[in-house]
Design a protein around this motif. Structure first.
Motif, mmCIF file in Angstrom:
data_model
loop_
_atom_site.group_PDB
_atom_site.id
_atom_site.type_symbol
_atom_site.label_atom_id
_atom_site.label_comp_id
_atom_site.label_asym_id
_atom_site.label_seq_id
_atom_site.Cartn_x
_atom_site.Cartn_y
_atom_site.Cartn_z
ATOM 1 N N MET A 1 0.842 -1.166 0.000
ATOM 2 C CA MET A 1 0.000 0.000 0.000
ATOM 3 C C MET A 1 0.893 1.237 0.000
ATOM 4 S SD MET A 1 -2.957 1.260 2.646
ATOM 5 C CE MET A 1 -1.921 1.194 4.063
ATOM 6 N N LEU A 2 0.499 2.204 -0.774
ATOM 7 C CA LEU A 2 1.203 3.476 -0.844
ATOM 8 C C LEU A 2 0.224 4.550 -0.416
ATOM 9 C CD1 LEU A 2 3.769 5.010 -1.826
ATOM 10 C CD2 LEU A 2 2.676 5.111 -4.069
ATOM 11 N N GLN A 3 0.621 5.359 0.551
ATOM 12 C CA GLN A 3 -0.267 6.417 1.023
ATOM 13 C C GLN A 3 0.545 7.672 1.304
ATOM 14 O OE1 GLN A 3 -1.955 4.606 4.508
ATOM 15 N NE2 GLN A 3 -0.468 5.517 5.863
ATOM 16 N N LEU A 10 -7.118 12.793 -3.427
ATOM 17 C CA LEU A 10 -6.563 13.088 -4.746
ATOM 18 C C LEU A 10 -7.029 14.444 -5.261
ATOM 19 C CD1 LEU A 10 -4.653 11.811 -6.759
ATOM 20 C CD2 LEU A 10 -6.589 10.682 -7.818
ATOM 21 N N THR A 11 -8.243 14.830 -4.924
ATOM 22 C CA THR A 11 -8.790 16.106 -5.421
ATOM 23 C C THR A 11 -8.122 17.323 -4.809
ATOM 24 O OG1 THR A 11 -10.537 16.014 -3.755
ATOM 25 C CG2 THR A 11 -11.051 15.134 -5.946
ATOM 26 N N ARG A 45 -6.943 2.381 -6.439
ATOM 27 C CA ARG A 45 -7.172 3.418 -5.438
ATOM 28 C C ARG A 45 -8.482 3.114 -4.731
ATOM 29 N NH1 ARG A 45 -10.095 8.709 -5.858
ATOM 30 N NH2 ARG A 45 -9.539 9.733 -3.917
ATOM 31 N N TRP A 46 -8.376 2.854 -3.409
ATOM 32 C CA TRP A 46 -9.548 2.657 -2.571
ATOM 33 C C TRP A 46 -9.386 3.518 -1.334
ATOM 34 C CZ3 TRP A 46 -7.822 -2.674 -3.847
ATOM 35 C CH2 TRP A 46 -8.536 -3.213 -4.909
ATOM 36 N N HIS A 54 -5.304 6.040 -0.533
ATOM 37 C CA HIS A 54 -4.313 4.973 -0.540
ATOM 38 C C HIS A 54 -4.274 4.366 -1.931
ATOM 39 C CE1 HIS A 54 -6.145 5.065 3.511
ATOM 40 N NE2 HIS A 54 -4.928 4.865 3.938
ATOM 41 N N PHE A 55 -3.084 3.969 -2.353
ATOM 42 C CA PHE A 55 -2.934 3.160 -3.556
ATOM 43 C C PHE A 55 -2.561 1.759 -3.100
ATOM 44 C CE2 PHE A 55 -2.209 7.288 -5.567
ATOM 45 C CZ PHE A 55 -3.054 7.170 -6.655
#
Length: 108
Positions: A1-3, A10-11, A45-46, A54-55
């Motif tokens: 996971m990447l955060q 994201l916006t 992305r969730w 998080h990715f």
């Protein structure tokens, strides 16, 4: 996971961080593809309702073509479990590979 370290979605991710995102995802994917037995890396992305996005990065094992497409995260449950030692080794490898391009590997 990447955060992200900061609480952005994201916006509202500042432009300077957004500009870093593509190259960072490329670096992570290259590190994961360099692992033995990895054929493909899927990036999702969730995080509905979370304070930041998080990715999730999921790999498709080589030779398992039946595990393709958008249902890979569901099919992942069918794979044999990975030992804690192997998981830790993989995380250290990825951290070191990322640090070699830029940054610091936190491998504790």
């Amino acid at each position: 996971m990447l955060q992200p370290r900061s609480h952005y979605d994201l916006t509202d991710l500042p432009a300077e961080h957004a500009a870093e995102l593509g190259p960072l995802l490329q670096r992570v994917e290259r590190a994961m593809l360099a692992l033995d037995g990895v054929a493909r890396v899927h990036i999702n992305r969730w995080g509905d309702g979370g304070a930041h996005f998080h990715f999730w990065l999921t790999v498709r094992p080589a030779g398992m073509l039946q595990l393709h497409g958008t249902f890979l995260p569901v099919w992942e449950e069918l794979l044999p479990p990975v030992s804690e030692a192997e998981r830790q080794h993989t995380h250290r490898y990825i951290a070191t590979a990322l640090a070699a391009e830029s940054g610091t590997a936190h491998t504790t």
